[in-house]
Design an enzyme around this catalytic site. Structure first.
Site, PDB file in Angstrom:
ATOM      1  N   ASP A  63      43.189  32.315  37.039  1.00 15.37           N
ATOM      2  CA  ASP A  63      42.411  32.945  38.040  1.00 15.37           C
ATOM      3  C   ASP A  63      42.622  32.771  39.402  1.00 15.37           C
ATOM      4  O   ASP A  63      41.654  33.012  40.341  1.00 15.37           O
ATOM      5  CB  ASP A  63      40.977  32.154  38.045  1.00 15.37           C
ATOM      6  CG  ASP A  63      41.008  30.819  38.543  1.00 15.37           C
ATOM      7  OD1 ASP A  63      42.039  30.093  38.574  1.00 15.37           O
ATOM      8  OD2 ASP A  63      39.899  30.312  38.893  1.00 15.37           O
ATOM      9  N   GLU A  64      44.010  32.647  39.680  1.00 17.59           N
ATOM     10  CA  GLU A  64      44.442  32.751  41.123  1.00 17.59           C
ATOM     11  C   GLU A  64      45.873  33.373  41.268  1.00 17.59           C
ATOM     12  O   GLU A  64      46.361  32.963  40.467  1.00 17.59           O
ATOM     13  CB  GLU A  64      44.126  31.486  42.076  1.00 17.59           C
ATOM     14  CG  GLU A  64      45.016  30.264  41.548  1.00 17.59           C
ATOM     15  CD  GLU A  64      44.696  29.093  42.175  1.00 17.59           C
ATOM     16  OE1 GLU A  64      45.006  28.925  43.303  1.00 17.59           O
ATOM     17  OE2 GLU A  64      44.264  28.057  41.755  1.00 17.59           O
ATOM     18  N   ASP A 124      41.271  33.955  44.937  1.00 17.84           N
ATOM     19  CA  ASP A 124      40.827  33.099  43.901  1.00 17.84           C
ATOM     20  C   ASP A 124      39.456  33.341  43.392  1.00 17.84           C
ATOM     21  O   ASP A 124      38.295  33.204  44.155  1.00 17.84           O
ATOM     22  CB  ASP A 124      40.811  31.431  44.467  1.00 17.84           C
ATOM     23  CG  ASP A 124      40.658  30.472  43.633  1.00 17.84           C
ATOM     24  OD1 ASP A 124      40.597  30.608  42.445  1.00 17.84           O
ATOM     25  OD2 ASP A 124      40.750  29.262  44.124  1.00 17.84           O
TER      26      ASP A 124
HETATM   27 MG   LIG Z   1      39.354  29.664  40.956  1.00 13.51          MG
END
Ligand SMILES: [Mg+2]
Length: 403
Positions: A108-109, A17
């Site tokens: 984003d993960e 993340d």
């Molecule tokens: Mg994040």
């Protein structure tokens, strides 16, 4: 005979993340912002805050004015979604270079399964450390990796390990790790559920495990009670699902060069939102940010975005956001003409990340969406239509190409 030297019990699921993703991209690209509190804001909402700003109490999502009051010296910058999409692609390339088993969760993960790679790439911990190093050197961004035997625990581990950390929960220590944590760390515990649990004197995950499922069910309902009890015992059978999950869903429509009224444009927007809402629910995703894309008579383009306080898959909420975006853009459109209109939904997340607060709230709108989706599945897209679209050719909205 093939003898694996892979230790029998390894925690091999990684949750990777990026830290304060949008704010980190801004600090990377604007060195003068490094070490300073940075707020990325759009539509009056905080989309991301650097750790310097988080240290002052700024959170996402938060009202922009409230955030600036907490941290008056923060530098507020407008989001640059194109830069974030580029960075995300580069990071996901590294993910897929690390293991073929990558399940993207949002921009984003992702979950990565590092099982079976021991002989080739080393232990999951070594793999996680190398992944962090590559993202730092090749993309210039900090990323936190949580490692555990289950997806749920890997995600909790990355949250606890932030920022810029690596945290492994070794097999056999899961409950020792989990039980001291506050209940809010559990997937699905939002404000409403948190308050109910705290009112009942349940503060830690260990408290949930010790009162047992029947009491949780009487407090929260059977489904939520069973869900939370299973999590408190670190039970989570879900595997990493490969297959690229989309990070945005979009649609656009060419308008031709004839002059249009605001009503014409609104009808197009309503038609697009209607389809996108259905696609979002079908994909079991929720979205937080809507982007309006316009092309003008002179072929110049512009994008405008709006971020919601809460992730949603509800058509009515999306409709309101789209109307506001269009309203704000109308002066520009009157001035320059509009030949193409499009909407993208981004900041997507799985709908299981929605707070368990939902069962306690009124949700007629959700029922309406489900009913309309069902009617259209059975009787075709034209079976139910919105009043503003009656008498208009619904046309086919072209799928949005990534740009
Ligand atoms: Mg994040």
């Amino acid at each position: 005979v093939f003898v694996s030297d892979e230790p029998r019990e390894l925690a091999s699921i990684l949750h990777a993340d990026l830290d304060s993703f949008y704010a980190s991209v801004e600090q990377r690209d604007h060195p003068e912002l490094r070490g300073r509190p940075v707020i990325v804001g759009g539509g009056g909402v905080v989309l991301a805050a650097s750790y310097e700003a988080k240290a002052r109490g700024v959170r996402t999502p938060m009202n922009g004015r409230e955030a600036v009051a907490l941290c008056p010296e923060a530098v507020v910058v407008k989001p640059r979604f194109d830069a974030y999409v580029d960075a995300s692609r580069a990071v996901f390339d590294i993910f897929r270079d690390t293991t073929p088993l990558v399940e993207g969760i949002s921009i984003d993960e992702a979950f990565l399964d590092a099982g079976g790679l021991y002989r080739v790439s080393g232990s999951p911990r070594e793999i996680g450390a190398r992944l962090r190093e590559r993202v730092r050197v090749e993309v210039g961004l900090p990323i936190t990796v949580g490692i555990a035997r289950t997806k749920f625990l890997a995600k909790v581990a990355s949250a606890v390990g932030k920022p810029d950390g690596l945290l492994e929960v070794p097999p056999g220590t899961e409950l020792d790790f989990l039980h001291p944590l506050p209940v809010e760390r559990l997937w699905g515990v939002g404000a409403v559920t948190s308050r109910k649990l705290r009112d009942a004197g349940l503060f830690t995950v260990g408290d949930l495990a010790s009162v047992g499922e029947p009491l949780l069910a009487s407090l929260l309902g059977r489904g939520a009670g069973a869900h939370l009890y299973a999590l408190s015992m670190a039970r989570d059978p879900r595997r990493v699902e490969v297959g690229r999950r989309r990070r945005s869903i979009g649609s656009q429509r060419a308008m031709g060069r004839r002059p249009k009224t605001q009503e014409d444009l609104e009808a197009s927007v309503v038609g697009i939102v209607d389809r996108l809402g259905k696609r979002l629910r079908k994909a079991e995703r929720v979205c937080r940010t809507m982007i309006l894309r316009l092309r003008f008579d002179d072929f110049t383009r512009v994008t405008r975005s709006r971020t919601l306080y809460e992730p949603t898959d509800g058509t009515q909420v999306l409709m309101t956001a789209a109307r506001q975006l269009l309203d704000d853009a109308m002066p520009m459109i009157r001035d320059k003409g509009c030949t193409l209109i499009g909407l993208s939904l981004t900041n997507l997340d799985s709908n299981d990340s929605l707070q368990l607060a939902l069962p306690f709230d009124e949700h007629h709108q959700e029922k309406l969406d489900i009913t309309i989706d069902g009617l259209r599945d059975r009787f075709g897209a034209g079976a139910v239509t919105r009043a503003v679209l009656i008498g208009r050719d619904p046309g086919m909205a072209a799928p949005m190409l990534p740009d």
